[in-house]
Design a protein around this motif. Structure first.
Motif, PDB file in Angstrom:
ATOM      1  N   THR A   1     -11.679  -3.823  32.175  1.00  0.00           N
ATOM      2  CA  THR A   1     -10.682  -2.755  32.312  1.00  0.00           C
ATOM      3  C   THR A   1      -9.981  -2.483  30.984  1.00  0.00           C
ATOM      4  OG1 THR A   1     -10.333  -3.333  34.631  1.00  0.00           O
ATOM      5  CG2 THR A   1      -8.597  -2.049  33.560  1.00  0.00           C
ATOM      6  N   ALA A   2      -9.696  -3.547  30.225  1.00  0.00           N
ATOM      7  CA  ALA A   2      -8.979  -3.400  28.950  1.00  0.00           C
ATOM      8  C   ALA A   2      -9.861  -2.827  27.847  1.00  0.00           C
ATOM      9  CB  ALA A   2      -8.417  -4.753  28.511  1.00  0.00           C
ATOM     10  N   THR A   3     -11.167  -3.129  27.884  1.00  0.00           N
ATOM     11  CA  THR A   3     -12.062  -2.712  26.793  1.00  0.00           C
ATOM     12  C   THR A   3     -13.409  -2.219  27.338  1.00  0.00           C
ATOM     13  OG1 THR A   3     -12.855  -4.986  26.531  1.00  0.00           O
ATOM     14  CG2 THR A   3     -11.014  -4.300  25.123  1.00  0.00           C
ATOM     15  N   PRO A   4     -13.428  -1.177  28.149  1.00  0.00           N
ATOM     16  CA  PRO A   4     -14.683  -0.730  28.758  1.00  0.00           C
ATOM     17  C   PRO A   4     -15.734  -0.353  27.705  1.00  0.00           C
ATOM     18  CG  PRO A   4     -12.968   0.928  29.047  1.00  0.00           C
ATOM     19  CD  PRO A   4     -12.318  -0.288  28.453  1.00  0.00           C
ATOM     20  N   GLY A   5     -16.956  -0.833  27.929  1.00  0.00           N
ATOM     21  CA  GLY A   5     -18.063  -0.497  27.040  1.00  0.00           C
ATOM     22  C   GLY A   5     -18.105  -1.273  25.745  1.00  0.00           C
ATOM     23  N   LYS A   6     -17.146  -2.138  25.506  1.00  0.00           N
ATOM     24  CA  LYS A   6     -17.127  -2.933  24.281  1.00  0.00           C
ATOM     25  C   LYS A   6     -17.621  -4.344  24.572  1.00  0.00           C
ATOM     26  CE  LYS A   6     -13.370  -0.425  22.094  1.00  0.00           C
ATOM     27  NZ  LYS A   6     -12.068  -0.546  21.445  1.00  0.00           N
ATOM     28  N   GLU A   7     -17.759  -5.129  23.532  1.00  0.00           N
ATOM     29  CA  GLU A   7     -18.171  -6.514  23.703  1.00  0.00           C
ATOM     30  C   GLU A   7     -17.005  -7.358  24.195  1.00  0.00           C
ATOM     31  OE1 GLU A   7     -18.788 -10.137  20.731  1.00  0.00           O
ATOM     32  OE2 GLU A   7     -20.417  -8.677  20.537  1.00  0.00           O
ATOM     33  N   ILE A   8     -17.292  -8.212  25.177  1.00  0.00           N
ATOM     34  CA  ILE A   8     -16.366  -9.261  25.580  1.00  0.00           C
ATOM     35  C   ILE A   8     -17.135 -10.573  25.435  1.00  0.00           C
ATOM     36  CG2 ILE A   8     -15.011  -7.787  27.111  1.00  0.00           C
ATOM     37  CD1 ILE A   8     -16.487  -9.006  29.492  1.00  0.00           C
ATOM     38  N   ARG A   9     -16.441 -11.685  25.488  1.00  0.00           N
ATOM     39  CA  ARG A   9     -17.104 -12.992  25.404  1.00  0.00           C
ATOM     40  C   ARG A   9     -16.651 -13.847  26.576  1.00  0.00           C
ATOM     41  NH1 ARG A   9     -15.198 -13.085  19.520  1.00  0.00           N
ATOM     42  NH2 ARG A   9     -16.526 -11.440  18.691  1.00  0.00           N
ATOM     43  N   TYR A  10     -17.616 -14.551  27.132  1.00  0.00           N
ATOM     44  CA  TYR A  10     -17.353 -15.413  28.274  1.00  0.00           C
ATOM     45  C   TYR A  10     -17.666 -16.850  27.896  1.00  0.00           C
ATOM     46  CZ  TYR A  10     -17.838 -17.698  32.783  1.00  0.00           C
ATOM     47  OH  TYR A  10     -17.713 -18.564  33.829  1.00  0.00           O
ATOM     48  N   GLN A  11     -16.750 -17.749  28.235  1.00  0.00           N
ATOM     49  CA  GLN A  11     -16.946 -19.167  27.955  1.00  0.00           C
ATOM     50  C   GLN A  11     -16.717 -19.982  29.217  1.00  0.00           C
ATOM     51  OE1 GLN A  11     -14.745 -20.804  24.624  1.00  0.00           O
ATOM     52  NE2 GLN A  11     -14.738 -22.829  25.544  1.00  0.00           N
ATOM     53  N   CYS A  12     -17.628 -20.910  29.457  1.00  0.00           N
ATOM     54  CA  CYS A  12     -17.469 -21.917  30.505  1.00  0.00           C
ATOM     55  C   CYS A  12     -17.797 -23.246  29.837  1.00  0.00           C
ATOM     56  CB  CYS A  12     -18.410 -21.634  31.673  1.00  0.00           C
ATOM     57  SG  CYS A  12     -18.294 -22.864  33.000  1.00  0.00           S
ATOM     58  N   SER A  13     -16.801 -24.106  29.731  1.00  0.00           N
ATOM     59  CA  SER A  13     -16.998 -25.379  29.039  1.00  0.00           C
ATOM     60  C   SER A  13     -16.256 -26.476  29.789  1.00  0.00           C
ATOM     61  CB  SER A  13     -16.515 -25.286  27.591  1.00  0.00           C
ATOM     62  OG  SER A  13     -15.151 -24.924  27.543  1.00  0.00           O
ATOM     63  N   ARG A  14     -16.519 -27.709  29.380  1.00  0.00           N
ATOM     64  CA  ARG A  14     -15.830 -28.836  30.006  1.00  0.00           C
ATOM     65  C   ARG A  14     -15.391 -29.809  28.927  1.00  0.00           C
ATOM     66  NH1 ARG A  14     -20.300 -33.031  32.323  1.00  0.00           N
ATOM     67  NH2 ARG A  14     -21.705 -32.872  30.551  1.00  0.00           N
ATOM     68  N   ASP A  15     -14.323 -30.517  29.258  1.00  0.00           N
ATOM     69  CA  ASP A  15     -13.816 -31.583  28.406  1.00  0.00           C
ATOM     70  C   ASP A  15     -13.124 -32.594  29.314  1.00  0.00           C
ATOM     71  OD1 ASP A  15     -11.290 -30.474  29.001  1.00  0.00           O
ATOM     72  OD2 ASP A  15     -11.160 -29.423  27.094  1.00  0.00           O
ATOM     73  N   ILE A  16     -12.387 -33.517  28.734  1.00  0.00           N
ATOM     74  CA  ILE A  16     -11.762 -34.557  29.562  1.00  0.00           C
ATOM     75  C   ILE A  16     -10.698 -33.995  30.505  1.00  0.00           C
ATOM     76  CG2 ILE A  16     -12.258 -36.419  27.948  1.00  0.00           C
ATOM     77  CD1 ILE A  16      -9.321 -36.246  27.057  1.00  0.00           C
ATOM     78  N   ASP A  17     -10.195 -32.800  30.216  1.00  0.00           N
ATOM     79  CA  ASP A  17      -9.164 -32.192  31.056  1.00  0.00           C
ATOM     80  C   ASP A  17      -9.719 -31.334  32.183  1.00  0.00           C
ATOM     81  OD1 ASP A  17      -6.998 -33.321  29.634  1.00  0.00           O
ATOM     82  OD2 ASP A  17      -7.213 -31.778  28.085  1.00  0.00           O
TER      83      ASP A  17
END
Length: 141
Positions: free
Chosen positions: A55-71
């Protein structure tokens, strides 16, 4: 945002297909980590954060991250908009107040960030030093 060797970090076109792509890739990552039991919450959080970025940046690049750590598991979405996320006031809807006409359909939303805050152990947003922002949520496994 920091990454680890088994972190999922990908650029996505800000489109209606982006949330579904993220959910598909997140499922295999959570299963690999043995965190399938939090997949429903992770899917909803990823969908909400990505939808806001689209919604904020239609048609532009976004980045998605799914990661894990001790938290726990971190779900994060970057977009190039300098605007910070804003929670809209929640109003109680009834069938009488729901506006289902096409031009007003999106006006019925606004519950995404409160949902994320309810499901996540913590959430927030962080400005990116190169521009834009990361909006993130952490889940406890």
């Amino acid at each position: 945002m920091t990454t680890t060797s088994d972190c999922l970090l990908l650029p996505i076109l800000a489109s209606k297909a982006a949330p579904g792509l993220a959910r598909t890739l997140t499922r295999s990552r959570l299963d690999k980590w043995g965190y399938g039991h939090i997949s429903d919450d992770a899917f909803l959080i990823a969908s909400e954060l990505i939808t806001n970025a689209v919604t904020a940046t239609p048609g532009k690049e976004i980045r998605y991250q799914c990661s894990r750590d001790i938290d726990g598991v971190l779900i994060a979405v970057w977009d190039s908009s300098p605007s910070t996320p804003r929670v809209r006031p929640l109003i109680e809807m009834t069938l009488d107040t729901l506006d289902v006409c096409e031009e007003h359909w999106d006006d019925n939303g606004g519950r995404g960030l409160p949902i994320v805050a309810t499901l996540a152990a913590e959430c927030g947003h962080t400005p990116d030093p190169h521009g834009g922002k990361w909006v993130w949520a952490r889940l406890k496994p």
